[in-house]
Enzyme design. Structure first.
Site, PDB file in Angstrom:
ATOM      1  CG  LEU A 141     -18.351  36.124   9.167  1.00 45.41           C
ATOM      2  CD1 LEU A 141     -19.194  35.954  10.426  1.00 45.41           C
ATOM      3  CD2 LEU A 141     -19.023  37.116   8.229  1.00 45.41           C
ATOM      4  N   GLY A 142     -13.604  36.853   8.523  1.00 43.60           N
ATOM      5  CA  GLY A 142     -12.301  37.201   9.067  1.00 43.60           C
ATOM      6  C   GLY A 142     -11.688  38.423   8.403  1.00 43.60           C
ATOM      7  CD  GLN A 143      -6.171  41.336   8.798  1.00 44.09           C
ATOM      8  OE1 GLN A 143      -5.565  40.330   9.155  1.00 44.09           O
ATOM      9  NE2 GLN A 143      -5.564  42.498   8.609  1.00 44.09           N
TER      10      GLN A 143
ATOM     11  CB  ILE B  76     -17.487  28.211  12.232  1.00 44.29           C
ATOM     12  CG1 ILE B  76     -18.041  27.021  12.997  1.00 44.29           C
ATOM     13  CG2 ILE B  76     -16.723  29.188  13.118  1.00 44.29           C
ATOM     14  CD1 ILE B  76     -16.973  26.099  13.536  1.00 44.29           C
TER      15      ILE B  76
ATOM     16  N   GLY C  31     -14.544  30.973   6.014  1.00 44.44           N
ATOM     17  CA  GLY C  31     -13.904  31.931   6.925  1.00 44.44           C
ATOM     18  C   GLY C  31     -14.108  33.368   6.472  1.00 44.44           C
TER      19      GLY C  31
ATOM     20  CE  LYS D 229      -2.096  28.953   7.174  1.00 42.31           C
ATOM     21  NZ  LYS D 229      -3.304  28.963   6.337  1.00 42.31           N
TER      22      LYS D 229
ATOM     23  CG  ASP E 198     -17.007  22.943  11.405  1.00 43.70           C
ATOM     24  OD1 ASP E 198     -15.855  23.126  10.939  1.00 43.70           O
ATOM     25  OD2 ASP E 198     -17.219  22.376  12.495  1.00 43.70           O
TER      26      ASP E 198
ATOM     27  CE1 TYR F 279      -1.697  30.303  10.660  1.00 43.93           C
ATOM     28  CE2 TYR F 279       0.468  31.309  10.491  1.00 43.93           C
ATOM     29  CZ  TYR F 279      -0.844  31.206  10.071  1.00 43.93           C
ATOM     30  OH  TYR F 279      -1.296  32.005   9.041  1.00 43.93           O
TER      31      TYR F 279
END
Ligand code: NAD
Ligand code: SER
Length: 318
Positions: free
Chosen positions: A15-17, A40, A13, A150, A58, A146
């Site tokens: 490329l996320g924040q 992904i 992940g 977690k 993925d 969500y």
């Protein structure tokens, strides 16, 4: 618990924040070639793609994760791939599949390849029955899917630690505020969007009520906390190691808007709550990070005022 086998680091992940800032910090520490970014999706020109190795991966592909770790000599994985709260509540099945399924994939690969694992949790593990200042041991009864994923992520990390000796660690991140990459579709996104709107339009329509108060942290502090936890000796970490509350800020949407108004003349903010208000209302106002503070000695550098200055400077110069 045995040491991880390789020296390289894999980030899912990426490329996320968070990945955008974490990859940069890891590459500064370990060297560009030693930190493999993965996601992904591809994104030409993204710093995580351009600055060093990048692979399409993925997180549901356990064999793919194991293959990369074995072929590339990976010893540590930072598992960031997930769906955040607002996106996740729109598609609960997908949220469960990616957040829980992805964590199982990563932990299975870690068991096979002897990896050290960082897997973040969230303040979303708490539900409406937790104290408004949530302690480390407060009940975990989230009302969002969500949040459930977690809680499950923490349980899985604890299980792989206990049954298989996988070195798992995690932080219950509060809402994270940063400017290098856009937030990925969470409830706390308003605290990032407001800066961009203030500079571009001089106006923001905020999707939570003014008095909505949530735990928050500037991204540099979140990255520093993450690396401090990962550097900590195994024997200093107690039962909370898979989901630490950390010391952080707590401010309302109105206090944030006022801090921006003090710096941008004429800035206006209106508050038009949508469904994300419900998710915010189910989370605590603040969290007690004293367990983390005592076990691995960390505290944030940025307060609301310096965070606002840094966000306005960062967006203006990028
Ligand atoms: P983000 O949404 O910005 O990034 C997630 C990345 O995962 C995206 O680039 C996406 O393309 C990728 N991804 C989605 N499905 C994937 C899959 N199947 N395989 C591989 N990659 C996939 O999220 P973020 O804000 O960077 O959050 C990272 C982690 O931190 C998540 O576990 C999140 O729950 C947690 N967290 C974030 C915050 C926050 O405020 N940003 C707060 C608490 C917890
Ligand atoms: N910032 C995240 C969200 O709002 C909390 O985990 O979804």
């Amino acid at each position: 618990m045995s040491d991880a086998t390789g020296d390289k680091v894999l980030v899912t992940g990426a490329l996320g924040q968070i990945g955008t800032d974490l990859i940069q910090a890891l590459r500064e520490r370990h060297g560009n070639e030693s930190v493999i970014a993965s996601d992904i999706r591809e994104s030409a020109g993204h710093p995580s793609v351009e600055g060093g190795p990048f692979m399409i991966l993925d997180v549901l592909d356990t064999d793919g994760i194991s293959r990369i770790c074995q072929n590339e000599g990976v010893g540590t994985i930072y598992h960031l791939a997930a769906l955040l709260s607002a996106v996740g509540e729109r598609d609960p099945d997908l949220c469960r599949r990616i957040n829980v399924g992805g964590t199982i994939s990563v932990l299975e690969a870690a068991k096979v390849c002897n990896l050290k694992v960082y897997s973040p949790s969230s303040i979303a593990v708490f539900g409406p029955d937790s104290p408004k200042h949530a302690t480390q041991g407060a009940a975990l009864n989230p009302t969002t899917v969500y949040g459930e994923t977690k809680v499950m992520g923490e349980a899985l990390a604890r299980e792989y630690l206990g049954r298989f000796g996988v070195d798992t660690r995690g932080i219950r991140y509060p809402g994270l505020i940063s400017y290098k990459a856009p937030p990925g579709g969470g409830t706390t996104d308003y605290a990032v969007e407001i800066f961009h709107a203030a500079l571009k339009e001089g106006h923001y329509e905020c999707f939570v009520r003014p008095e909505t108060r949530l735990p928050m942290l500037y991204m540099d502090d979140a990255i520093d906390a993450t690396l401090t936890l990962m550097d900590s000796s195994d024997d200093s970490l107690g039962d909370s190691r898979v989901g630490y509350n950390i010391p952080c800020l707590s401010f309302s949407a109105e206090e944030l808007a006022n801090a921006i108004s003090e710096r941008i003349e004429g800035f206006t903010c209106v508050f038009v709550p949508d469904v994300r208000q419900e998710y915010a209302d189910s989370w605590p106002d603040s969290i007690d990070g004293s367990v983390a503070e005592s076990e691995w000695i960390w505290s944030p550098d940025f307060d609301l005022s310096s965070l606002v200055d840094e966000m306005l400077r960062g967006i203006s110069s990028s």
